[in-house]
Design a protein around this motif. Structure first.
Motif, mmCIF file in Angstrom:
data_model
loop_
_atom_site.group_PDB
_atom_site.id
_atom_site.type_symbol
_atom_site.label_atom_id
_atom_site.label_comp_id
_atom_site.label_asym_id
_atom_site.label_seq_id
_atom_site.Cartn_x
_atom_site.Cartn_y
_atom_site.Cartn_z
ATOM 1 N N CYS A 123 0.874 -1.180 0.000
ATOM 2 C CA CYS A 123 0.000 0.000 0.000
ATOM 3 C C CYS A 123 0.914 1.233 0.000
ATOM 4 C CB CYS A 123 -0.859 -0.026 1.258
ATOM 5 S SG CYS A 123 -2.019 1.327 1.414
ATOM 6 N N ALA A 124 0.591 2.215 -0.816
ATOM 7 C CA ALA A 124 1.419 3.433 -0.849
ATOM 8 C C ALA A 124 1.511 4.015 0.563
ATOM 9 C CB ALA A 124 0.803 4.445 -1.797
ATOM 10 N N ALA A 125 2.692 4.520 0.910
ATOM 11 C CA ALA A 125 2.927 4.965 2.284
ATOM 12 C C ALA A 125 1.936 6.057 2.720
ATOM 13 C CB ALA A 125 4.367 5.449 2.434
ATOM 14 N N VAL A 126 1.611 6.969 1.818
ATOM 15 C CA VAL A 126 0.676 8.052 2.167
ATOM 16 C C VAL A 126 -0.690 7.470 2.534
ATOM 17 C CG1 VAL A 126 -0.560 10.070 1.248
ATOM 18 C CG2 VAL A 126 1.832 9.702 0.651
ATOM 19 N N GLU A 127 -1.112 6.493 1.763
ATOM 20 C CA GLU A 127 -2.419 5.871 1.999
ATOM 21 C C GLU A 127 -2.385 4.993 3.261
ATOM 22 O OE1 GLU A 127 -5.315 6.295 1.162
ATOM 23 O OE2 GLU A 127 -6.419 4.413 1.397
ATOM 24 N N ALA A 128 -1.302 4.246 3.436
ATOM 25 C CA ALA A 128 -1.180 3.416 4.643
ATOM 26 C C ALA A 128 -1.222 4.304 5.888
ATOM 27 C CB ALA A 128 0.120 2.614 4.598
ATOM 28 N N ASP A 129 -0.550 5.434 5.817
ATOM 29 C CA ASP A 129 -0.535 6.379 6.932
ATOM 30 C C ASP A 129 -1.940 6.942 7.183
ATOM 31 O OD1 ASP A 129 0.901 8.048 8.875
ATOM 32 O OD2 ASP A 129 0.316 9.691 7.560
ATOM 33 N N ARG A 130 -2.637 7.234 6.090
ATOM 34 C CA ARG A 130 -4.000 7.773 6.219
ATOM 35 C C ARG A 130 -4.911 6.765 6.932
ATOM 36 N NH1 ARG A 130 -8.984 7.715 4.318
ATOM 37 N NH2 ARG A 130 -8.587 5.943 2.955
ATOM 38 N N VAL A 131 -4.824 5.489 6.519
ATOM 39 C CA VAL A 131 -5.724 4.492 7.126
ATOM 40 C C VAL A 131 -5.307 4.197 8.581
ATOM 41 C CG1 VAL A 131 -6.838 2.247 6.867
ATOM 42 C CG2 VAL A 131 -6.193 3.536 4.830
ATOM 43 N N CYS A 132 -4.007 4.207 8.848
ATOM 44 C CA CYS A 132 -3.585 4.075 10.257
ATOM 45 C C CYS A 132 -4.170 5.235 11.077
ATOM 46 C CB CYS A 132 -2.062 4.039 10.367
ATOM 47 S SG CYS A 132 -1.347 2.495 9.765
ATOM 48 N N GLY A 133 -4.266 6.393 10.441
ATOM 49 C CA GLY A 133 -4.892 7.555 11.090
ATOM 50 C C GLY A 133 -6.372 7.323 11.375
ATOM 51 N N ILE A 134 -7.039 6.585 10.495
ATOM 52 C CA ILE A 134 -8.467 6.255 10.712
ATOM 53 C C ILE A 134 -8.601 5.381 11.967
ATOM 54 C CG2 ILE A 134 -10.448 4.957 9.740
ATOM 55 C CD1 ILE A 134 -10.010 7.295 7.990
ATOM 56 N N ILE A 135 -7.675 4.427 12.113
ATOM 57 C CA ILE A 135 -7.706 3.563 13.312
ATOM 58 C C ILE A 135 -7.487 4.429 14.560
ATOM 59 C CG2 ILE A 135 -6.537 1.666 14.525
ATOM 60 C CD1 ILE A 135 -5.761 0.582 11.695
ATOM 61 N N ARG A 136 -6.516 5.327 14.486
ATOM 62 C CA ARG A 136 -6.223 6.191 15.645
ATOM 63 C C ARG A 136 -7.432 7.073 15.977
ATOM 64 N NH1 ARG A 136 -1.494 6.231 17.548
ATOM 65 N NH2 ARG A 136 -0.355 5.902 15.598
ATOM 66 N N GLN A 137 -8.065 7.586 14.930
ATOM 67 C CA GLN A 137 -9.261 8.419 15.152
ATOM 68 C C GLN A 137 -10.354 7.626 15.853
ATOM 69 O OE1 GLN A 137 -10.969 10.005 11.530
ATOM 70 N NE2 GLN A 137 -9.116 11.191 11.143
ATOM 71 N N LYS A 138 -10.533 6.389 15.409
ATOM 72 C CA LYS A 138 -11.580 5.540 15.998
ATOM 73 C C LYS A 138 -11.281 5.303 17.475
ATOM 74 C CE LYS A 138 -15.294 3.528 15.738
ATOM 75 N NZ LYS A 138 -16.472 4.104 15.046
ATOM 76 N N VAL A 139 -10.026 5.001 17.779
ATOM 77 C CA VAL A 139 -9.632 4.791 19.180
ATOM 78 C C VAL A 139 -9.881 6.092 19.968
ATOM 79 C CG1 VAL A 139 -7.673 4.308 20.723
ATOM 80 C CG2 VAL A 139 -7.953 2.979 18.616
ATOM 81 N N GLY A 140 -9.581 7.219 19.333
ATOM 82 C CA GLY A 140 -9.811 8.518 19.970
ATOM 83 C C GLY A 140 -11.286 8.757 20.256
ATOM 84 N N TYR A 173 1.867 -0.981 10.160
ATOM 85 C CA TYR A 173 1.383 -1.306 8.819
ATOM 86 C C TYR A 173 1.910 -2.698 8.479
ATOM 87 C CZ TYR A 173 1.136 -2.043 3.909
ATOM 88 O OH TYR A 173 0.883 -2.645 2.716
ATOM 89 N N GLY A 174 1.110 -3.501 7.786
ATOM 90 C CA GLY A 174 1.580 -4.807 7.320
ATOM 91 C C GLY A 174 1.027 -5.110 5.951
ATOM 92 N N GLY A 175 1.813 -5.768 5.139
ATOM 93 C CA GLY A 175 1.400 -6.132 3.772
ATOM 94 C C GLY A 175 2.524 -5.798 2.809
ATOM 95 N N SER A 176 3.334 -6.834 2.478
ATOM 96 C CA SER A 176 4.457 -6.678 1.544
ATOM 97 C C SER A 176 5.459 -5.610 1.974
ATOM 98 C CB SER A 176 3.939 -6.411 0.119
ATOM 99 O OG SER A 176 3.188 -7.522 -0.340
ATOM 100 N N VAL A 177 5.707 -5.534 3.285
ATOM 101 C CA VAL A 177 6.801 -4.657 3.754
ATOM 102 C C VAL A 177 8.124 -5.331 3.389
ATOM 103 C CG1 VAL A 177 7.917 -3.601 5.757
ATOM 104 C CG2 VAL A 177 5.416 -3.746 5.657
ATOM 105 N N LYS A 178 8.992 -4.571 2.746
ATOM 106 C CA LYS A 178 10.284 -5.081 2.263
ATOM 107 C C LYS A 178 11.346 -4.041 2.606
ATOM 108 C CE LYS A 178 8.109 -8.367 -0.123
ATOM 109 N NZ LYS A 178 7.708 -9.503 0.630
ATOM 110 N N PRO A 179 12.626 -4.434 2.469
ATOM 111 C CA PRO A 179 13.688 -3.450 2.771
ATOM 112 C C PRO A 179 13.544 -2.165 1.959
ATOM 113 C CG PRO A 179 14.634 -5.636 2.568
ATOM 114 C CD PRO A 179 13.189 -5.767 2.184
ATOM 115 N N ASP A 180 13.071 -2.257 0.718
ATOM 116 C CA ASP A 180 13.051 -1.046 -0.115
ATOM 117 C C ASP A 180 11.850 -0.129 0.137
ATOM 118 O OD1 ASP A 180 11.160 -2.644 -1.253
ATOM 119 O OD2 ASP A 180 11.875 -2.442 -3.318
#
Ligand code: PGA
Length: 267
Positions: free
Chosen positions: A193-210, A225-232
């Protein structure tokens, strides 16, 4: 500041002899980063060995699943006290592969077979509460399938899975949970998942917890974040404000790759 947490989910890989080789090769990578939390989640049969092997290291071990009852007539199930006794600190709860939601579906996985992987929001909640009651830190996985993403329901799926998992959980307990945003379509597919989008959705989780517990709790909760995390792609993902770590599958089985992901964690 939330601590970075990098976890390796070995899934159905890792005999004791495999673990001996892999964990030996990772020793110096683990030792080099005492500032982050490293977690290794081998299969049940390798947990005791891994716990012993990592006893002197800064890495912790975790189970890949648990059952919500402590004991009884539940053939083949493993409980929180059993994981705790063997040396686990963490346990993965609600991984999409336990919910029957696969990034790479096998041809023989028809509906009847998929029912075997039967976790639902309700069982995920039972497991999460059992983990907390047993003194384990749950790594609670949430994430949308490709068709859910294509139909525009990513945010509601992730948000609903988050609140369902937290039903009956106190604010104090919630602040100690690790969440993992794992888009199903990115798991094992090589399609991150593109980093900007992964960050956005992690933000949705944080908002929900908030929304459920207030800003303090939301600030404390670690979200991977998880899903095809690789060194690059690790440095880009891990450098984002709402991403506090990674849950790594395939790349956690290759010492050089897992070491590179650990090294890419921000200081
Ligand atoms: P992957 O798996 O890194 O192989 O995509 C991630 C996971 O399922 O936790």
């Amino acid at each position: 500041m939330r601590q970075t947490i990098i976890a390796g989910n070995w899934k159905l890989n890792g005999t004791i002899s495999d673990a001996e080789i892999l964990l030996s090769a990772l020793e110096s990578a683990f030792a080099a980063r005492p500032d982050i939390q490293i977690v290794v989640c081998p299969p049940y049969t390798t947990l005791a060995f891994a716990a012993q092997k990592l006893a002197e290291s800064n890495a912790k071990i975790g189970g890949q699943d648990l059952f919500w009852k402590e004991k009884g007539a539940y053939t083949a199930q493993i409980s929180a006290p059993m994981l705790k006794e063997i040396g686990c600190t963490y346990v993965i709860v609600g991984h999409s592969e336990r919910r029957g939601r696969f990034g790479v579906p096998e041809p023989e996985f028809n509906e009847a077979v998929l029912a075997y992987f039967g976790d639902s929001d309700i069982t995920v909640n039972l497991k999460l509460k059992a983990a907390l009651a047993g003194g384990l830190i749950p790594i609670c996985c949430v994430g949308e399938t490709l068709s859910e993403r294509q139909s525009g329901s990513t945010d509601s799926v992730v948000s609903n899975q988050t609140s369902a998992a937290l039903k009956g959980v106190s604010a104090e307990q919630a602040s100690g949970i690790v969440f993992a945003y794992e888009p199903v379509w990115a798991i094992g597919t090589g399609e991150v998942c593109a980093a900007v989008e992964a960050d956005r959705v992690c933000g949705i989780i944080r908002q929900k917890v908030g929304k459920l517990y207030g800003a303090d709790t939301a600030e404390k909760v670690q979200i991977q974040y998880g899903g095809s995390v690789k060194p690059d792609n690790a440095a880009d993902l891990l450098g984002r404000p709402n991403i506090d770590g990674a849950l790594v599958g395939g790349a956690s089985l290759k010492a050089a790759d897992f070491a590179a992901i650990i090294a890419a964690s921000p200081r």
